[in-house]
Design an enzyme around this catalytic site. Structure first.
Site, PDB file in Angstrom:
ATOM      1  N   LYS A   1       0.871  -1.188   0.000  1.00  0.00           N
ATOM      2  CA  LYS A   1       0.000   0.000   0.000  1.00  0.00           C
ATOM      3  C   LYS A   1       0.898   1.225   0.000  1.00  0.00           C
ATOM      4  O   LYS A   1       2.027   1.166   0.470  1.00  0.00           O
ATOM      5  CB  LYS A   1      -0.865   0.021   1.271  1.00  0.00           C
ATOM      6  CG  LYS A   1      -2.114   0.857   1.125  1.00  0.00           C
ATOM      7  CD  LYS A   1      -3.238   0.038   0.526  1.00  0.00           C
ATOM      8  CE  LYS A   1      -4.434   0.885   0.155  1.00  0.00           C
ATOM      9  NZ  LYS A   1      -5.576   0.025  -0.243  1.00  0.00           N
TER      10      LYS A   1
ATOM     11  N   ASP B   1      -7.099   4.234  -4.391  1.00  0.00           N
ATOM     12  CA  ASP B   1      -7.731   4.057  -3.076  1.00  0.00           C
ATOM     13  C   ASP B   1      -8.341   5.437  -2.785  1.00  0.00           C
ATOM     14  O   ASP B   1      -8.592   6.203  -3.733  1.00  0.00           O
ATOM     15  CB  ASP B   1      -6.695   3.630  -2.015  1.00  0.00           C
ATOM     16  CG  ASP B   1      -7.351   3.145  -0.718  1.00  0.00           C
ATOM     17  OD1 ASP B   1      -7.782   1.987  -0.668  1.00  0.00           O
ATOM     18  OD2 ASP B   1      -7.473   3.938   0.252  1.00  0.00           O
TER      19      ASP B   1
HETATM   20  P1  NDP Z   1     -12.985   7.587  -2.660  1.00  0.00           P
HETATM   21  O1  NDP Z   1     -11.941   8.613  -2.423  1.00  0.00           O
HETATM   22  O2  NDP Z   1     -13.517   7.374  -4.002  1.00  0.00           O
HETATM   23  O3  NDP Z   1     -14.229   7.843  -1.702  1.00  0.00           O
HETATM   24  C1  NDP Z   1     -14.094   7.896  -0.335  1.00  0.00           C
HETATM   25  C2  NDP Z   1     -15.418   8.316   0.264  1.00  0.00           C
HETATM   26  O4  NDP Z   1     -15.359   8.229   1.679  1.00  0.00           O
HETATM   27  C3  NDP Z   1     -15.774   9.758  -0.042  1.00  0.00           C
HETATM   28  O5  NDP Z   1     -17.169   9.901  -0.078  1.00  0.00           O
HETATM   29  C4  NDP Z   1     -15.170  10.505   1.134  1.00  0.00           C
HETATM   30  O6  NDP Z   1     -15.783  11.754   1.383  1.00  0.00           O
HETATM   31  C5  NDP Z   1     -15.450   9.537   2.251  1.00  0.00           C
HETATM   32  N1  NDP Z   1     -14.414   9.665   3.280  1.00  0.00           N
HETATM   33  C6  NDP Z   1     -13.088   9.518   3.121  1.00  0.00           C
HETATM   34  N2  NDP Z   1     -12.432   9.734   4.263  1.00  0.00           N
HETATM   35  C7  NDP Z   1     -13.369  10.045   5.147  1.00  0.00           C
HETATM   36  C8  NDP Z   1     -13.312  10.373   6.502  1.00  0.00           C
HETATM   37  N3  NDP Z   1     -12.155  10.429   7.170  1.00  0.00           N
HETATM   38  N4  NDP Z   1     -14.502  10.613   7.129  1.00  0.00           N
HETATM   39  C9  NDP Z   1     -15.674  10.548   6.462  1.00  0.00           C
HETATM   40  N5  NDP Z   1     -15.787  10.248   5.159  1.00  0.00           N
HETATM   41  C10 NDP Z   1     -14.640   9.995   4.524  1.00  0.00           C
HETATM   42  O7  NDP Z   1     -12.371   6.225  -2.065  1.00  0.00           O
HETATM   43  P2  NDP Z   1     -12.854   4.729  -2.330  1.00  0.00           P
HETATM   44  O8  NDP Z   1     -14.324   4.681  -2.516  1.00  0.00           O
HETATM   45  O9  NDP Z   1     -11.959   4.153  -3.339  1.00  0.00           O
HETATM   46  O10 NDP Z   1     -12.480   4.042  -0.932  1.00  0.00           O
HETATM   47  C11 NDP Z   1     -13.407   3.902   0.140  1.00  0.00           C
HETATM   48  C12 NDP Z   1     -12.945   2.800   1.065  1.00  0.00           C
HETATM   49  O11 NDP Z   1     -12.893   1.569   0.337  1.00  0.00           O
HETATM   50  C13 NDP Z   1     -11.553   2.967   1.666  1.00  0.00           C
HETATM   51  O12 NDP Z   1     -11.521   2.365   2.941  1.00  0.00           O
HETATM   52  C14 NDP Z   1     -10.671   2.156   0.717  1.00  0.00           C
HETATM   53  O13 NDP Z   1      -9.485   1.735   1.341  1.00  0.00           O
HETATM   54  C15 NDP Z   1     -11.589   0.991   0.437  1.00  0.00           C
HETATM   55  N6  NDP Z   1     -11.336   0.216  -0.774  1.00  0.00           N
HETATM   56  C16 NDP Z   1     -11.232   0.796  -1.994  1.00  0.00           C
HETATM   57  C17 NDP Z   1     -11.026   0.021  -3.120  1.00  0.00           C
HETATM   58  C18 NDP Z   1     -10.981   0.592  -4.484  1.00  0.00           C
HETATM   59  O14 NDP Z   1     -10.854  -0.184  -5.427  1.00  0.00           O
HETATM   60  N7  NDP Z   1     -11.102   1.900  -4.676  1.00  0.00           N
HETATM   61  C19 NDP Z   1     -10.875  -1.435  -3.024  1.00  0.00           C
HETATM   62  C20 NDP Z   1     -11.085  -1.958  -1.700  1.00  0.00           C
HETATM   63  C21 NDP Z   1     -11.280  -1.141  -0.633  1.00  0.00           C
HETATM   64  P3  NDP Z   1     -15.151  13.095   0.732  1.00  0.00           P
HETATM   65  O15 NDP Z   1     -15.456  13.019  -0.722  1.00  0.00           O
HETATM   66  O16 NDP Z   1     -15.841  14.204   1.425  1.00  0.00           O
HETATM   67  O17 NDP Z   1     -13.696  13.037   1.022  1.00  0.00           O
HETATM   68  O1  2IT Z   2      -7.908  -1.709  -0.766  1.00  0.00           O
HETATM   69  C1  2IT Z   2      -7.838  -2.177  -1.917  1.00  0.00           C
HETATM   70  O2  2IT Z   2      -7.947  -3.393  -2.132  1.00  0.00           O
HETATM   71  C2  2IT Z   2      -7.664  -1.245  -3.027  1.00  0.00           C
HETATM   72  N1  2IT Z   2      -7.615  -0.042  -2.809  1.00  0.00           N
HETATM   73  C3  2IT Z   2      -7.491  -1.771  -4.424  1.00  0.00           C
HETATM   74  C4  2IT Z   2      -6.061  -2.174  -4.673  1.00  0.00           C
HETATM   75  C5  2IT Z   2      -5.734  -2.577  -6.077  1.00  0.00           C
HETATM   76  O3  2IT Z   2      -4.553  -2.870  -6.291  1.00  0.00           O
HETATM   77  O4  2IT Z   2      -6.598  -2.619  -6.954  1.00  0.00           O
END
Ligand code: NDP
Ligand code: 2IT
Length: 444
Positions: free
Chosen positions: A126, A166
């Site tokens: 990461k 992420d």
């Molecule tokens: P994005 O940046 O696309 O979206 C994150 C969302 O969560 C936004 O709506 C953001 O609000 C909100 N958010 C972020 N930080 C905070 C906080 N501290 N308090 C409240 N709201 C918060 O990220 P992702 O959707 O990609 O990721 C979301 C989660 O999923 C994370 O935990 C990530 O690690 C996990 N994840 C992501 C993957 C991926 O493929 N993208 C895969 C697996 C897991 P705002 O817009 O206001 O910042």
């Molecule tokens: O938390 C996760 O699994 C991710 N943000 C996706 C990682 C990836 O390599 O696609």
């Protein structure tokens, strides 16, 4: 003292200033106790657990960038290469002001087990930065990404370490990062995933984490004689994971009535309008107040509140520790029957225990959100063979991987007498694969 307790005590002493990392390690080690006890001598001989909790390496670097006014800022950049026993390091990059070494160590550690569960050949890593993309212009984001990759390129590569998105890193950022890598190295290789479809990206990668979460949920519900159709669901977050989780939940016949961002949350009694949400978040990059403006029937509330809404199933899809013990109690009081993690470690340890003890289904992110990284690995396969697969083909593979993970964690839990404890099942199944590969490869 048992081997698990010895290692946990040492981890707590050495990493006292990294609470999220301690939380992730505690959850994993506590839940693999039975496996470790049964193999104690074998594991101790090669210091397996001590090696498992220590990243292979952590790279940190300075990232200077210039804003639109010509002012220079300095951010911290990181890559935690945690474990490559079963494949090249693989895991996202997070750009968020809260990023520090402890957050990335927790995420890298989780990623090791998650990636093992996908059945695909990917190790865990990461990275990211304390850079905050909110309110920055495209040109500023581009200059930041270029500066970040100018240092990171030394440590990544298609067969070495393959980052992706992420929080705060989506298609736009991956594009800028890829462009800079290509420019510096004079090579065109699949060293990043989540790329645009015109330059090596995979169909369905954008949707994969959210869609995968719902495929996984479908299967867990099926195993427990429940179904999504007709269910009311609450989702937190309004980013990549949340948007496509909502979209797939609705396609599967559920009604999703909430979403949230870091400033507030939406209750939409008619069901979230995904087209409006995409416009607000993916195109305008605006706050959820804009969603409310487009949907007068919806309510907008400042702060946090999604978990107080009555629902059948809950999907935390925003960030770590966003669902605490009070939230778990509110969900239980409202008759919620299951919590499925879309984010990484969104539920506190205390809340997880409460949810499990109160008869709700619960699956940990390392199992339920693995669809994103699994599809990243499918992107790597397509890049390696210089071909691209149809959306139907990728989606079918994603679905089969997510159903498979649900079945694997259910049977691993049963094997150790913990039927229905999917946290234990996920940690045990992930650990067994990584442990076997590490032992086979000798002490390193
Ligand atoms: P994005 O940046 O696309 O979206 C994150 C969302 O969560 C936004 O709506 C953001 O609000 C909100 N958010 C972020 N930080 C905070 C906080 N501290 N308090 C409240 N709201 C918060 O990220 P992702 O959707 O990609 O990721 C979301 C989660 O999923 C994370 O935990 C990530 O690690 C996990 N994840 C992501 C993957 C991926 O493929 N993208 C895969 C697996 C897991 P705002 O817009 O206001 O910042
Ligand atoms: O938390 C996760 O699994 C991710 N943000 C996706 C990682 C990836 O390599 O696609």
């Amino acid at each position: 003292m048992s081997y698990v307790d010895e290692v946990l005590a040492a981890v707590k002493m050495k990493n006292a200033h990294e609470p999220e990392f301690l939380q992730a390690v505690t959850e994993v080690l506590e839940s693999i106790r039975a496996v470790v006890d049964a193999n104690e001598e074998k594991y101790r001989k090669v210091a397996l657990l001590e090696r498992l909790v220590e990243p292979d390496r952590i790279i940190t670097f300075r990232v200077p960038w210039t804003d639109d006014k010509g002012e220079v800022h300095v951010q911290r950049g990181y890559r935690v290469q945690f474990n490559n026993a079963i494949g090249p390091y693989k895991g996202g990059l997070r750009f968020h002001p809260s990023v520090y070494q402890g957050i990335l160590k927790f995420l890298g550690f989780e990623q090791v087990f998650k990636n093992a569960l996908t059945t695909l050949p990917i190790g865990g890593g990461k990275g990211g930065s304390d850079f905050d993309p909110h309110g920055k212009s495209d040109a500023e984001v581009m200059r930041f990404c270029q500066a970040f990759m100018t240092e990171l390129y030394k440590y990544v590569g298609a067969d070495i370490d393959v980052p992706a998105g992420d929080i705060g890193v989506g298609g736009r950022e991956v594009g800028y990062l890829f462009g800079q890598y290509k420019r510096i190295t004079n090579s065109y290789e699949g060293m990043l995933t989540g790329k645009g479809l015109t330059f090596g990206g995979s169909l369905i990668r954008t949707q994969a984490t959210g869609y995968g979460l719902l495929y996984h949920t479908e299967e867990i519900l099926r195993l427990n004689g429940q179904k999504l159709e007709g269910a009311t669901c609450v989702v937190s977050g309004a980013g990549n994971v949340a948007i496509y989780a909502i979209e797939k939940a609705q396609q599967l016949g559920a009604k999703v009535v909430t979403c949230s961002d870091s400033t507030g949350w939406i209750y939409d009694p008619d069901g979230i309008d995904v087209a409006v949400l995409k416009e607000v978040k993916e195109v305008m990059r605006a706050r959820l107040t804009e969603y409310k403006a487009a949907r007068p029937n919806a309510e907008y509330h400042e702060g946090k509140g999604v978990w107080t809404v009555k629902c059948d199933y809950a999907f935390p899809c925003a960030t770590q520790n966003e669902l605490d013990i009070e939230d778990a109690k509110a969900l239980a009081a409202n008759g919620c029957k299951g919590v499925f993690e879309g984010a990484n470690m969104p539920t506190t340890l205390e809340a997880t225990t409460y949810i499990q003890k109160n008869g709700m289904l619960f699956t940990p992110g390392k199992a339920s959100n693995a669809g994103g990284v699994a599809t990243s690995a499918l992107e790597m396969s397509q890049n390696s063979e210089r071909l691209s697969w149809s959306a139907e083909e990728v989606d079918a593979k994603l679905k089969s991987i997510m159903y498979g993970i649900a079945d694997t964690i259910a049977s691993a839990a049963e094997r150790y007498g913990m039927k229905g404890n999917y946290v234990a099942g996920a940690n045990i199944a992930g650990f067994e694969k990584v442990a076997e590969a590490m032992i086979a490869q000798g002490v390193y």
